[in-house]
Design a protein around this motif. Sequence first.
Motif, PDB file in Angstrom:
ATOM      1  N   GLN A  44     -19.828   6.101  31.206  1.00 47.94           N
ATOM      2  CA  GLN A  44     -18.604   5.478  30.707  1.00 47.94           C
ATOM      3  C   GLN A  44     -18.917   4.370  29.699  1.00 47.94           C
ATOM      4  O   GLN A  44     -18.246   4.251  28.674  1.00 47.94           O
ATOM      5  CB  GLN A  44     -17.790   4.907  31.868  1.00 47.94           C
ATOM      6  N   HIS A  45     -19.947   3.583  30.006  1.00 53.32           N
ATOM      7  CA  HIS A  45     -20.298   2.485  29.107  1.00 53.32           C
ATOM      8  C   HIS A  45     -20.762   3.002  27.744  1.00 53.32           C
ATOM      9  O   HIS A  45     -20.310   2.534  26.707  1.00 53.32           O
ATOM     10  CB  HIS A  45     -21.384   1.611  29.731  1.00 53.32           C
ATOM     11  N   PHE A  46     -21.645   3.967  27.739  1.00 55.33           N
ATOM     12  CA  PHE A  46     -22.216   4.454  26.488  1.00 55.33           C
ATOM     13  C   PHE A  46     -21.309   5.443  25.763  1.00 55.33           C
ATOM     14  O   PHE A  46     -21.581   5.800  24.615  1.00 55.33           O
ATOM     15  CB  PHE A  46     -23.612   5.045  26.721  1.00 55.33           C
ATOM     16  N   SER A  47     -20.241   5.900  26.387  1.00 53.41           N
ATOM     17  CA  SER A  47     -19.313   6.794  25.701  1.00 53.41           C
ATOM     18  C   SER A  47     -18.567   6.049  24.589  1.00 53.41           C
ATOM     19  O   SER A  47     -17.913   6.679  23.751  1.00 53.41           O
ATOM     20  CB  SER A  47     -18.328   7.420  26.690  1.00 53.41           C
ATOM     21  N   PHE A  48     -18.678   4.735  24.567  1.00 56.70           N
ATOM     22  CA  PHE A  48     -18.128   3.941  23.466  1.00 56.70           C
ATOM     23  C   PHE A  48     -18.724   4.392  22.134  1.00 56.70           C
ATOM     24  O   PHE A  48     -18.053   4.392  21.108  1.00 56.70           O
ATOM     25  CB  PHE A  48     -18.435   2.450  23.711  1.00 56.70           C
ATOM     26  N   PHE A  49     -19.984   4.807  22.140  1.00 54.40           N
ATOM     27  CA  PHE A  49     -20.671   5.205  20.911  1.00 54.40           C
ATOM     28  C   PHE A  49     -20.438   6.665  20.563  1.00 54.40           C
ATOM     29  O   PHE A  49     -20.722   7.082  19.451  1.00 54.40           O
ATOM     30  CB  PHE A  49     -22.170   4.943  21.038  1.00 54.40           C
ATOM     31  N   GLY A  50     -19.978   7.452  21.512  1.00 47.34           N
ATOM     32  CA  GLY A  50     -19.734   8.877  21.278  1.00 47.34           C
ATOM     33  C   GLY A  50     -19.934   9.650  22.570  1.00 47.34           C
ATOM     34  O   GLY A  50     -20.306   9.094  23.602  1.00 47.34           O
ATOM     35  N   PRO A  51     -19.674  10.963  22.532  1.00 45.82           N
ATOM     36  CA  PRO A  51     -19.795  11.767  23.746  1.00 45.82           C
ATOM     37  C   PRO A  51     -21.240  11.789  24.274  1.00 45.82           C
ATOM     38  O   PRO A  51     -22.190  11.995  23.528  1.00 45.82           O
ATOM     39  CB  PRO A  51     -19.352  13.165  23.318  1.00 45.82           C
ATOM     40  N   ALA A  53     -24.039  13.487  26.636  1.00 47.58           N
ATOM     41  CA  ALA A  53     -24.355  14.782  27.248  1.00 47.58           C
ATOM     42  C   ALA A  53     -24.816  14.602  28.687  1.00 47.58           C
ATOM     43  O   ALA A  53     -24.359  15.302  29.587  1.00 47.58           O
ATOM     44  CB  ALA A  53     -25.429  15.499  26.437  1.00 47.58           C
ATOM     45  N   SER A  54     -25.737  13.668  28.924  1.00 51.30           N
ATOM     46  CA  SER A  54     -26.220  13.439  30.285  1.00 51.30           C
ATOM     47  C   SER A  54     -26.852  12.059  30.393  1.00 51.30           C
ATOM     48  O   SER A  54     -27.231  11.450  29.386  1.00 51.30           O
ATOM     49  CB  SER A  54     -27.234  14.510  30.695  1.00 51.30           C
ATOM     50  N   VAL A  55     -26.950  11.598  31.637  1.00 49.21           N
ATOM     51  CA  VAL A  55     -27.568  10.309  31.931  1.00 49.21           C
ATOM     52  C   VAL A  55     -28.531  10.519  33.087  1.00 49.21           C
ATOM     53  O   VAL A  55     -28.170  11.100  34.105  1.00 49.21           O
ATOM     54  CB  VAL A  55     -26.509   9.253  32.323  1.00 49.21           C
ATOM     55  N   ALA A  56     -29.749  10.058  32.925  1.00 51.22           N
ATOM     56  CA  ALA A  56     -30.751  10.124  33.997  1.00 51.22           C
ATOM     57  C   ALA A  56     -31.144   8.703  34.361  1.00 51.22           C
ATOM     58  O   ALA A  56     -31.658   7.966  33.527  1.00 51.22           O
ATOM     59  CB  ALA A  56     -31.975  10.915  33.533  1.00 51.22           C
ATOM     60  N   VAL A 152     -30.206   7.904  28.292  1.00 50.61           N
ATOM     61  CA  VAL A 152     -28.872   8.380  27.937  1.00 50.61           C
ATOM     62  C   VAL A 152     -29.038   9.380  26.801  1.00 50.61           C
ATOM     63  O   VAL A 152     -29.636   9.063  25.775  1.00 50.61           O
ATOM     64  CB  VAL A 152     -27.961   7.208  27.500  1.00 50.61           C
ATOM     65  N   LEU A 153     -28.522  10.581  26.996  1.00 50.27           N
ATOM     66  CA  LEU A 153     -28.652  11.650  26.008  1.00 50.27           C
ATOM     67  C   LEU A 153     -27.285  11.892  25.377  1.00 50.27           C
ATOM     68  O   LEU A 153     -26.327  12.233  26.061  1.00 50.27           O
ATOM     69  CB  LEU A 153     -29.163  12.921  26.672  1.00 50.27           C
ATOM     70  N   PHE A 154     -27.198  11.679  24.068  1.00 52.97           N
ATOM     71  CA  PHE A 154     -25.942  11.855  23.339  1.00 52.97           C
ATOM     72  C   PHE A 154     -25.828  13.273  22.817  1.00 52.97           C
ATOM     73  O   PHE A 154     -26.837  13.950  22.583  1.00 52.97           O
ATOM     74  CB  PHE A 154     -25.867  10.869  22.169  1.00 52.97           C
ATOM     75  N   LYS A 155     -24.598  13.714  22.589  1.00 50.22           N
ATOM     76  CA  LYS A 155     -24.371  15.053  22.054  1.00 50.22           C
ATOM     77  C   LYS A 155     -24.611  15.094  20.546  1.00 50.22           C
ATOM     78  O   LYS A 155     -24.982  16.125  20.006  1.00 50.22           O
ATOM     79  CB  LYS A 155     -22.946  15.515  22.368  1.00 50.22           C
ATOM     80  N   GLN A 156     -24.386  13.968  19.866  1.00 53.15           N
ATOM     81  CA  GLN A 156     -24.557  13.899  18.417  1.00 53.15           C
ATOM     82  C   GLN A 156     -25.659  12.916  18.063  1.00 53.15           C
ATOM     83  O   GLN A 156     -25.779  11.853  18.670  1.00 53.15           O
ATOM     84  CB  GLN A 156     -23.245  13.435  17.755  1.00 53.15           C
ATOM     85  N   LEU A 157     -26.446  13.265  17.073  1.00 52.40           N
ATOM     86  CA  LEU A 157     -27.532  12.405  16.614  1.00 52.40           C
ATOM     87  C   LEU A 157     -26.999  11.088  16.065  1.00 52.40           C
ATOM     88  O   LEU A 157     -27.551  10.023  16.327  1.00 52.40           O
ATOM     89  CB  LEU A 157     -28.356  13.138  15.551  1.00 52.40           C
ATOM     90  N   ALA A 158     -25.898  11.147  15.339  1.00 49.52           N
ATOM     91  CA  ALA A 158     -25.323   9.936  14.742  1.00 49.52           C
ATOM     92  C   ALA A 158     -24.886   8.944  15.822  1.00 49.52           C
ATOM     93  O   ALA A 158     -25.026   7.725  15.646  1.00 49.52           O
ATOM     94  CB  ALA A 158     -24.143  10.293  13.849  1.00 49.52           C
ATOM     95  N   ASP A 159     -24.396   9.446  16.957  1.00 50.20           N
ATOM     96  CA  ASP A 159     -23.981   8.558  18.047  1.00 50.20           C
ATOM     97  C   ASP A 159     -25.179   7.837  18.647  1.00 50.20           C
ATOM     98  O   ASP A 159     -25.118   6.643  18.951  1.00 50.20           O
ATOM     99  CB  ASP A 159     -23.254   9.347  19.132  1.00 50.20           C
ATOM    100  N   ALA A 160     -26.274   8.554  18.816  1.00 52.33           N
ATOM    101  CA  ALA A 160     -27.489   7.931  19.350  1.00 52.33           C
ATOM    102  C   ALA A 160     -28.006   6.865  18.380  1.00 52.33           C
ATOM    103  O   ALA A 160     -28.410   5.776  18.795  1.00 52.33           O
ATOM    104  CB  ALA A 160     -28.557   8.984  19.607  1.00 52.33           C
TER     105      ALA A 160
END
Length: 195
Positions: A44-51, A53-56, A152-160
């Motif tokens: 939830q916290h990192f979804s501020f930057f974009g979708p 994919a997964s969190v470990a 934290v693994l983002f779905k988009q490179l730009a979000d990461a």
Amino acid sequence: VYWIWWYNNQVLTEIEAKRTRASDFAVSVSRLPPIGSDAESLRQHFSFFGPVASVAVSTDRHVLLGLLERHRALKSRWRHLHLECHRSLRALRQSSHHASGVQLRPESRALRRSHNKLLAIIEKHWAELLRSRDELRRASAAPSVCTGHAIVLFKQLADAQRCVRHFELIRRHERSRDGVSAYSLDFRQLYFRVS
């Protein structure tokens, strides 16, 4: 020879710079608080930057691993006791019965006593195995403590990249203010509140 090595190294560097890897989509997070840092709250916290994919989340499970090892040792001992009981019972039967199954003489008292002692040991071991299983269930159901690290693994490179840039700016700001003010606010207190 040096020129060939240098040229190959330059070409490989250019190729590596152009390729996108899975690690480019991941952000390593550290200095998380031990309590309240679960995968869902980080998502939830990192979804501020974009979708996301997964969190470990790295958790401290040393107690659980110790209990698993103890339970494995108890199960191994349980199997050995059963084999020993089977051998004892066979020796007891052979001491009093003929191969055809007809009883020729009374059972050996010494063999019967040793077999009964073995049965008492098996009963105690069974109770210990059940206690171990219950401890293992309680420990696996208990909430685990975060070690302070997560991926934290983002779905988009730009979000990461946006996330990394954001926290890099925060770190720079912290470094520039070190020693300037008497009160220093830890940015982790802003993002991760323990309820």
